[in-house]
Design an enzyme around this catalytic site. Structure first.
Site, short mmCIF file in Angstrom:
data_model
loop_
_atom_site.label_atom_id
_atom_site.label_comp_id
_atom_site.label_asym_id
_atom_site.label_seq_id
_atom_site.Cartn_x
_atom_site.Cartn_y
_atom_site.Cartn_z
N VAL A 177 34.54 -29.95 27.04
CA VAL A 177 33.36 -30.70 27.76
C VAL A 177 32.12 -30.33 27.04
CG1 VAL A 177 32.70 -29.33 30.15
CG2 VAL A 177 32.86 -31.89 30.05
N GLY A 178 31.49 -29.46 26.71
CA GLY A 178 30.26 -28.61 26.37
C GLY A 178 30.54 -29.10 24.57
N ARG A 238 29.68 -34.37 37.37
CA ARG A 238 31.19 -34.31 38.31
C ARG A 238 31.40 -32.17 38.80
NH1 ARG A 238 31.38 -37.26 33.94
NH2 ARG A 238 31.87 -35.32 32.17
N PRO A 242 18.40 -38.78 42.34
CA PRO A 242 18.76 -38.64 43.28
C PRO A 242 20.86 -39.23 42.82
CG PRO A 242 17.55 -39.04 43.76
CD PRO A 242 16.84 -38.79 42.80
N HIS A 255 33.99 -16.39 30.23
CA HIS A 255 33.68 -17.44 30.03
C HIS A 255 35.78 -17.78 30.47
CE1 HIS A 255 32.12 -21.04 28.10
NE2 HIS A 255 32.93 -21.58 28.65
N GLY A 310 36.43 -19.92 33.21
CA GLY A 310 36.37 -21.05 34.21
C GLY A 310 37.12 -22.50 34.09
N SER A 311 37.40 -22.65 32.79
CA SER A 311 39.25 -23.67 32.45
C SER A 311 40.26 -22.61 32.57
CB SER A 311 38.54 -24.43 31.67
OG SER A 311 38.82 -24.47 29.91
#
Length: 327
Positions: free
Chosen positions: A83-84, A163, A187, A292, A294-295
């Protein structure tokens, strides 16, 4: 079709089979794969991309001007299994008219779950507890031994309610979080779903019991979490980062943790990656560092691989990508 069949694609790593099957079945390209779980060496990357029409890469592959020049004028598309995209020289890629595919959304739930797990492990000192069981440090029940911090009645601050940030907030609220603060460029309407309060960064940092970083890496966020940032946090607060390592000044974080300025930190991202085993942060009991991941669920990585492959094929054929980075 015959012209399409000679399109050259360089894949910089062994990826989940879901994606490879899609590429092989399409029959549009001549695949060249760096068939290893380890990153492709720079020299091999430059050699592998020569004449390529497409590159399928990972976060660890720096796709800069040198790589683009090595690929040459045939290059139509870069599809990253991430995603990065801070590993991509976006300005140069845009200038050359090369399309970029990436994998947002599909790793949101897995990353949010990991963030909550890391927060709980850090706040409740789980790695320390496991170590004490293994090394014989567990002698008897003691009233204050291995006490940590709970979420019930707490204030949580999320930096970047995109997200993933929103998915993290959704998962934390049922733990009895009293206030959910967030900050960002503006916001977010979706913050209402978690009763999120939009506040200035200084307010979030000073009032939160848990500070969770979930923003993208930009010139504004690079080094955002520094000495000044940590000095405004409560001494009992927990710092969690699952965004990008470069958002944090690690020397300043070490100082904040070792001096007792903040209670603890949990990191799934560092600079560099991997973090050297001799790094000062790894000497601290109140710092939990993950590699790393996360996914890292089987299903998420499989879906990421599929999306990356489909982005690549769309870029090669000039059709609409399932997930194209708008530059």
């Amino acid at each position: 079709m015959s012209a399409q069949q000679i399109l050259k694609v360089f894949v910089t790593r062994r990826i989940p089979q879901e994606g490879m099957k899609i590429l092989q079945k399409a029959g549009l390209c001549n695949l060249s794969v760096w068939d290893s779980d380890e990153p492709v060496p720079r020299a091999e990357l430059l050699k592998g991309v020569a004449g390529a029409h497409g590159i399928l890469c990972l976060l660890s592959d720096k796709i800069d001007t040198e790589v683009l020049d090595a690929a040459g004028p045939n290059l139509k598309v870069i599809s990253t299994l991430s995603v990065g995209f801070d590993h991509l020289a976006i300005d140069e890629i845009k200038k050359r008219g090369i399309r970029v595919g990436y994998t947002p959304d599909v790793l949101t739930d897995a990353t949010a779950e990991l963030t909550v797990a890391l927060l709980l492990a850090t706040a409740r000192r789980l790695p320390e507890g496991v170590e004490e069981v293994k090394n014989g440090g567990w002698s008897t029940w003691k009233p204050l031994w291995l006490c940590g911090y709970g979420l019930s009645g707490s204030t949580v601050g999320v930096i970047g309610l995109g997200r993933i940030g929103l998915a993290i907030a959704r998962r934390l609220k049922p733990f009895g979080v009293k206030r959910l603060l967030y900050t960002g460029r503006q916001p977010k309407p979706q913050a209402q779903e978690v009763d999120g309060e939009y506040v200035p960064l200084d307010t979030l940092v000073s009032e939160s019991d848990f500070v969770v970083v979930s923003c993208s890496l930009t010139p504004d966020t690079q080094g955002l979490c520094d000495k000044t940032f940590f000095s405004k946090m409560k001494k009992t607060s927990i710092f969690i980062n699952t965004s990008r390592g470069a958002v944090v000044n690690q020397e300043d974080l070490f100082e904040a943790l070792s001096s007792g300025q903040i209670a603890a930190a949990g990191l799934d991202v560092t600079t560099p990656e991997p973090l050297p085993t001799a790094h000062p942060l790894l000497t601290l009991k109140n710092c939990v560092v993950l590699p790393h991941i996360g996914s890292a669920t089987y299903s998420t990585r499989g879906v990421m691989s599929e999306l990356t492959a489909n982005n690549l094929l769309a870029g090669l054929t000039g059709s609409e990508m399932p997930s194209e980075l708008k530059m």
